[in-house]
Design an enzyme around this catalytic site. Sequence first.
Site, mmCIF file in Angstrom:
data_model
loop_
_atom_site.group_PDB
_atom_site.id
_atom_site.type_symbol
_atom_site.label_atom_id
_atom_site.label_comp_id
_atom_site.label_asym_id
_atom_site.label_seq_id
_atom_site.Cartn_x
_atom_site.Cartn_y
_atom_site.Cartn_z
ATOM 1 N N GLY A 249 106.115 65.894 -24.886
ATOM 2 C CA GLY A 249 105.741 66.922 -25.853
ATOM 3 C C GLY A 249 104.725 66.534 -26.902
ATOM 4 O O GLY A 249 104.340 67.371 -27.713
ATOM 5 N N GLU A 291 108.986 60.895 -22.056
ATOM 6 C CA GLU A 291 108.368 61.407 -20.827
ATOM 7 C C GLU A 291 107.070 62.142 -21.121
ATOM 8 O O GLU A 291 106.983 63.356 -20.937
ATOM 9 C CB GLU A 291 109.290 62.467 -20.212
ATOM 10 C CG GLU A 291 110.265 61.991 -19.225
ATOM 11 C CD GLU A 291 111.324 63.058 -18.986
ATOM 12 O OE1 GLU A 291 112.257 62.743 -18.274
ATOM 13 O OE2 GLU A 291 111.223 64.179 -19.503
ATOM 14 N N GLY A 293 103.547 63.817 -20.708
ATOM 15 C CA GLY A 293 102.692 64.313 -19.632
ATOM 16 C C GLY A 293 101.292 64.509 -20.180
ATOM 17 O O GLY A 293 100.395 63.690 -19.988
ATOM 18 N N ARG A 331 95.311 78.374 -18.525
ATOM 19 C CA ARG A 331 96.019 78.167 -19.797
ATOM 20 C C ARG A 331 95.623 79.157 -20.887
ATOM 21 O O ARG A 331 96.420 79.487 -21.734
ATOM 22 C CB ARG A 331 95.862 76.712 -20.276
ATOM 23 C CG ARG A 331 96.474 75.710 -19.282
ATOM 24 C CD ARG A 331 96.607 74.297 -19.844
ATOM 25 N NE ARG A 331 97.596 74.236 -20.894
ATOM 26 C CZ ARG A 331 97.318 74.170 -22.179
ATOM 27 N NH1 ARG A 331 96.054 74.152 -22.587
ATOM 28 N NH2 ARG A 331 98.274 74.141 -23.070
ATOM 29 N N TYR A 335 98.622 81.217 -22.290
ATOM 30 C CA TYR A 335 99.088 80.830 -23.636
ATOM 31 C C TYR A 335 98.039 81.018 -24.723
ATOM 32 O O TYR A 335 98.235 80.558 -25.846
ATOM 33 C CB TYR A 335 99.502 79.353 -23.687
ATOM 34 C CG TYR A 335 100.165 78.772 -22.476
ATOM 35 C CD1 TYR A 335 101.454 79.151 -22.117
ATOM 36 C CD2 TYR A 335 99.519 77.807 -21.705
ATOM 37 C CE1 TYR A 335 102.070 78.589 -21.010
ATOM 38 C CE2 TYR A 335 100.140 77.241 -20.603
ATOM 39 C CZ TYR A 335 101.413 77.641 -20.260
ATOM 40 O OH TYR A 335 102.015 77.075 -19.186
ATOM 41 N N CYS A 362 88.982 88.962 -10.228
ATOM 42 C CA CYS A 362 89.025 90.401 -10.500
ATOM 43 C C CYS A 362 90.171 90.669 -11.458
ATOM 44 O O CYS A 362 91.239 91.151 -11.058
ATOM 45 C CB CYS A 362 89.233 91.164 -9.212
ATOM 46 S SG CYS A 362 87.861 90.937 -8.125
ATOM 47 N N GLU A 363 89.960 90.292 -12.709
ATOM 48 C CA GLU A 363 91.047 90.333 -13.686
ATOM 49 C C GLU A 363 90.393 90.165 -15.049
ATOM 50 O O GLU A 363 89.758 89.143 -15.295
ATOM 51 C CB GLU A 363 91.962 89.146 -13.359
ATOM 52 C CG GLU A 363 93.089 88.914 -14.258
ATOM 53 C CD GLU A 363 94.422 89.345 -13.622
ATOM 54 O OE1 GLU A 363 94.494 89.579 -12.406
ATOM 55 O OE2 GLU A 363 95.374 89.455 -14.393
ATOM 56 N N TYR A 391 97.738 70.008 -16.934
ATOM 57 C CA TYR A 391 98.124 71.405 -16.664
ATOM 58 C C TYR A 391 96.929 72.290 -16.313
ATOM 59 O O TYR A 391 96.912 73.477 -16.631
ATOM 60 C CB TYR A 391 98.900 71.994 -17.861
ATOM 61 C CG TYR A 391 100.137 71.193 -18.212
ATOM 62 C CD1 TYR A 391 101.223 71.145 -17.339
ATOM 63 C CD2 TYR A 391 100.216 70.460 -19.392
ATOM 64 C CE1 TYR A 391 102.355 70.396 -17.645
ATOM 65 C CE2 TYR A 391 101.337 69.712 -19.708
ATOM 66 C CZ TYR A 391 102.401 69.682 -18.825
ATOM 67 O OH TYR A 391 103.526 68.943 -19.130
#
Length: 432
Positions: A249, A291, A293, A331, A335, A362-363, A391
């Site tokens: 984190g 941990e 990442g 991302r 978010y 197409c978005e 990510y």
Amino acid sequence: MILHNHLDINNLGHLTIGGIDAVDLAKEYGTPAYILDEDVIRQNCRLYHKTLTRHFGAAAFPLFASKALCFTEIYRIAAEEKIGIDCVSAGELYTARRANFPMERVYFHGNNKTDEDIKLALDFKVGCFVVDNEDELVALDNSARTRGIRQKILLRITPDVDPHTHQKIATGKIDSKFGTAIATGQALQIVKKAIDLPNIDLAGIHAHIGSQIFDESPFITAAEVMLDFIAEIHQKLSYTIRELNLGGGFAVRYIESDPVVDIEKNIAAIASSIDRICAERGIAKPKIMFEPGRSLVAAAGITLYTVGAVKEITGFKNYISVDGGMTDNPRYALYQSKYTALIANRGSQPKDYTATIAGRCCESGDLIAEDILIQKPQRGDILAVLVTGAYNYSMASNYNRIPRPPIVMLKDGKSRIVVKRESLEDLVRLDV
Ligand code: LLP
């Protein structure tokens, strides 16, 4: 330097990463392409390793949360750096195994491990399961019994700590799909159950409170709650918890206004709080694990795109469309994550053009950044998005049947492909 030490502008006005010209990389490997600086990943592994051993003893090592970035070569690097890994799926386990990663240093996570996942992980002899729930605990005990083994586990616990981060990446609250809550009394019950199961070796407990956390205080709060729980287990069940895993984190600097994150300082502060709390509660200090990442790999990566259409909607926005988008970096769509972008071949020109970077799906939500300041581009320019090592590749998709970009790894001034570009033929490979 731009954001991080390995990113700079050379005398041609081009972006460089690890001293290599990004425009040359785009020419050599095509776009879109993920670029990763291996030296940065290794430095981060060593920084965590050194800091953890300093504070928690020679046996301590970080676990790389490989959901942040998973492909064979990254596990080879993790193995060489003598760190452990956190895997969350059969796919990650399989990839780690393909890299000959030492399975005893694997922690197997996941809130819904299937019977097949459990079997595969036991076949691979993973060192430790991080058990999420009672169903899994019983299923694992049964499988371990048929093999005549006692499987080491941690139990995933929710300490109910608010990490002050994006709601979708906050995971340590009571109302969470992960783990078992202390506050409801269910955590103590599952601990008791685990102690009683003959083929389970309950080594410790685990909490991951969330991601992209800038300061150490939520970790200290979580450590305190978890150490209180360890004291309660000792008192009520006469059982000693040997290992406390505080998850990942730690945040990464994505934009100039983000603070520089000092991992050594944060961990030192957490370590001294842990020492104090253990002394106050009269409990032996458990083996402490982390941990990380994102903070191991994010800054190491950039993504290179070619600029296509540059559209100025009079009275509204300017759009710069690139040859990638939410398929290689979802991302912002998920978010509203902020990124730093620049035109890699105009790096020394002023960033005086306000634009939204759009992908080619197409978005309308297919955006990488909105209303940012960037150099004014032309079709054919190279646009770089920085700090995309975590990510991005691991969350990439084939929406609109867009092939995923390759990963190019840089080391000692040289580049090599570590994941090939997906071809159109790859896209239809599984179709019948
Ligand atoms: N351990 C556990 C159990 C986790 O669930 C995670 C991340 C980590 C460690 C590593 O956290 P990190 O150090 O990377 O913050 N897709 C989101 C992030 C989701 C994180 C999920 N769990 C994003 O793109 O921001």
